[in-house]
Design an enzyme around this catalytic site. Structure first.
Site, PDB file in Angstrom:
ATOM      1  N   TRP A 140       0.865  -1.203   0.000  1.00 30.99           N
ATOM      2  CA  TRP A 140       0.000   0.000   0.000  1.00 30.99           C
ATOM      3  C   TRP A 140       0.890   1.239   0.000  1.00 30.99           C
ATOM      4  O   TRP A 140       1.923   1.280   0.673  1.00 30.99           O
ATOM      5  CB  TRP A 140      -0.885   0.011   1.247  1.00 30.99           C
ATOM      6  N   SER A 193      -0.191  -2.820   5.343  1.00 30.17           N
ATOM      7  CA  SER A 193       0.523  -2.690   6.626  1.00 30.17           C
ATOM      8  C   SER A 193      -0.017  -3.638   7.689  1.00 30.17           C
ATOM      9  O   SER A 193       0.738  -4.089   8.559  1.00 30.17           O
ATOM     10  CB  SER A 193       0.442  -1.246   7.123  1.00 30.17           C
ATOM     11  N   PHE A 194      -1.307  -3.921   7.621  1.00 33.78           N
ATOM     12  CA  PHE A 194      -1.888  -4.834   8.620  1.00 33.78           C
ATOM     13  C   PHE A 194      -1.164  -6.177   8.618  1.00 33.78           C
ATOM     14  O   PHE A 194      -1.079  -6.841   9.653  1.00 33.78           O
ATOM     15  CB  PHE A 194      -3.384  -5.031   8.309  1.00 33.78           C
ATOM     16  N   GLU A 195      -0.637  -6.577   7.473  1.00 34.52           N
ATOM     17  CA  GLU A 195       0.029  -7.874   7.341  1.00 34.52           C
ATOM     18  C   GLU A 195       1.505  -7.835   7.753  1.00 34.52           C
ATOM     19  O   GLU A 195       2.185  -8.878   7.742  1.00 34.52           O
ATOM     20  CB  GLU A 195      -0.071  -8.376   5.885  1.00 34.52           C
ATOM     21  N   THR A 202     -12.341   7.368   7.314  1.00 29.56           N
ATOM     22  CA  THR A 202     -12.910   6.387   8.234  1.00 29.56           C
ATOM     23  C   THR A 202     -11.900   6.046   9.319  1.00 29.56           C
ATOM     24  O   THR A 202     -10.758   6.518   9.297  1.00 29.56           O
ATOM     25  CB  THR A 202     -13.292   5.088   7.487  1.00 29.56           C
ATOM     26  N   HIS A 225     -10.417   3.306   9.725  1.00 31.51           N
ATOM     27  CA  HIS A 225      -9.497   2.253   9.294  1.00 31.51           C
ATOM     28  C   HIS A 225      -8.076   2.551   9.771  1.00 31.51           C
ATOM     29  O   HIS A 225      -7.347   1.684  10.239  1.00 31.51           O
ATOM     30  CB  HIS A 225      -9.535   2.162   7.763  1.00 31.51           C
ATOM     31  N   PHE A 273       9.681  -0.786  14.206  1.00 34.67           N
ATOM     32  CA  PHE A 273       8.435  -0.149  13.739  1.00 34.67           C
ATOM     33  C   PHE A 273       8.768   0.925  12.704  1.00 34.67           C
ATOM     34  O   PHE A 273       9.069   2.059  13.050  1.00 34.67           O
ATOM     35  CB  PHE A 273       7.735   0.456  14.962  1.00 34.67           C
ATOM     36  N   ARG A 296       8.836  12.525   4.759  1.00 34.61           N
ATOM     37  CA  ARG A 296       9.518  11.603   5.685  1.00 34.61           C
ATOM     38  C   ARG A 296      10.031  10.335   5.011  1.00 34.61           C
ATOM     39  O   ARG A 296      10.426   9.379   5.672  1.00 34.61           O
ATOM     40  CB  ARG A 296       8.551  11.250   6.827  1.00 34.61           C
TER      41      ARG A 296
END
Ligand code: DLZ
Length: 163
Positions: free
Chosen positions: A31, A65-67, A95, A97, A122, A136
């Protein structure tokens, strides 16, 4: 991380340990690919700058990123990796999310490090808009990928020093 007040990518290279014997895993979210590829490049360049051998850097992508934490777990499970670096970019939308993904990755990243007793870094940008992410990921506020690499090197060094 880099903020509008401080560019943490500016540092004294002499203060960073040599990492020629360390093995790194990098997991990169697909993503916001233009951002995450710049972060990943900065990360690899910084590892190599401090001695990492390219054959000791394993880089894999995950859909979002969730993965990232599970991707990191796959890497730690399947190899003698000393540290994993999770790289992604979540941009605030309309939202909630954003909140769920950021919280899950932060928690997952921390738990991964504790579970394997290895640094799990992280490297997630969590920004309000695309411009903040650009700033960034090699822009005016440095590159969080560089910073993530430095964190991984310092933490592996610390672990070895304490053994
Ligand atoms: C679904 C989603 C959304 C809305 N936004 C982002 C984002 O800004 N950055 C990112 O890395 N991933 C996003 N995703 C995908 C989720 O991380 C995840 O891949 C899906 O919810 C499937 O589990």
């Amino acid at each position: 991380m880099a903020t509008s007040l401080k560019n943490l990518s500016a540092y004294d290279p002499a203060s960073v340990p040599d990492c020629s014997e360390f093995k790194f895993g990098i997991v990169v979210s697909e993503w916001n690919e233009s951002i995450t590829s710049a972060l990943a490049q900065g990360c690899v360049d910084t590892l190599v700058k401090h001695g990492a051998k390219i054959e000791n850097i394993r880089l894999h992508t995950v859909p979002g990123s969730f993965e990232l934490p599970l991707g990191g777990q796959f890497l730690l499970d399947s190899s003698d990796t000393d540290a994993v670096i999770l790289i992604g970019c979540v941009i605030q939308g309309e939202t909630r999310h954003f909140d769920f993904i950021c919280q899950a990755v932060a928690q997952g990243c921390m738990e991964l490090g504790m579970k394997y007793n290895k640094p799990s870094v992280f490297g997630l940008l969590t920004t309000n808009n695309l411009q903040q992410a650009i700033d960034r990921s090699g822009g005016i506020h440095g590159n969080k990928g560089d910073e993530a690499a430095l964190t991984a090197i310092k933490m592996v060094h610390l672990k070895r020093k304490l053994k």
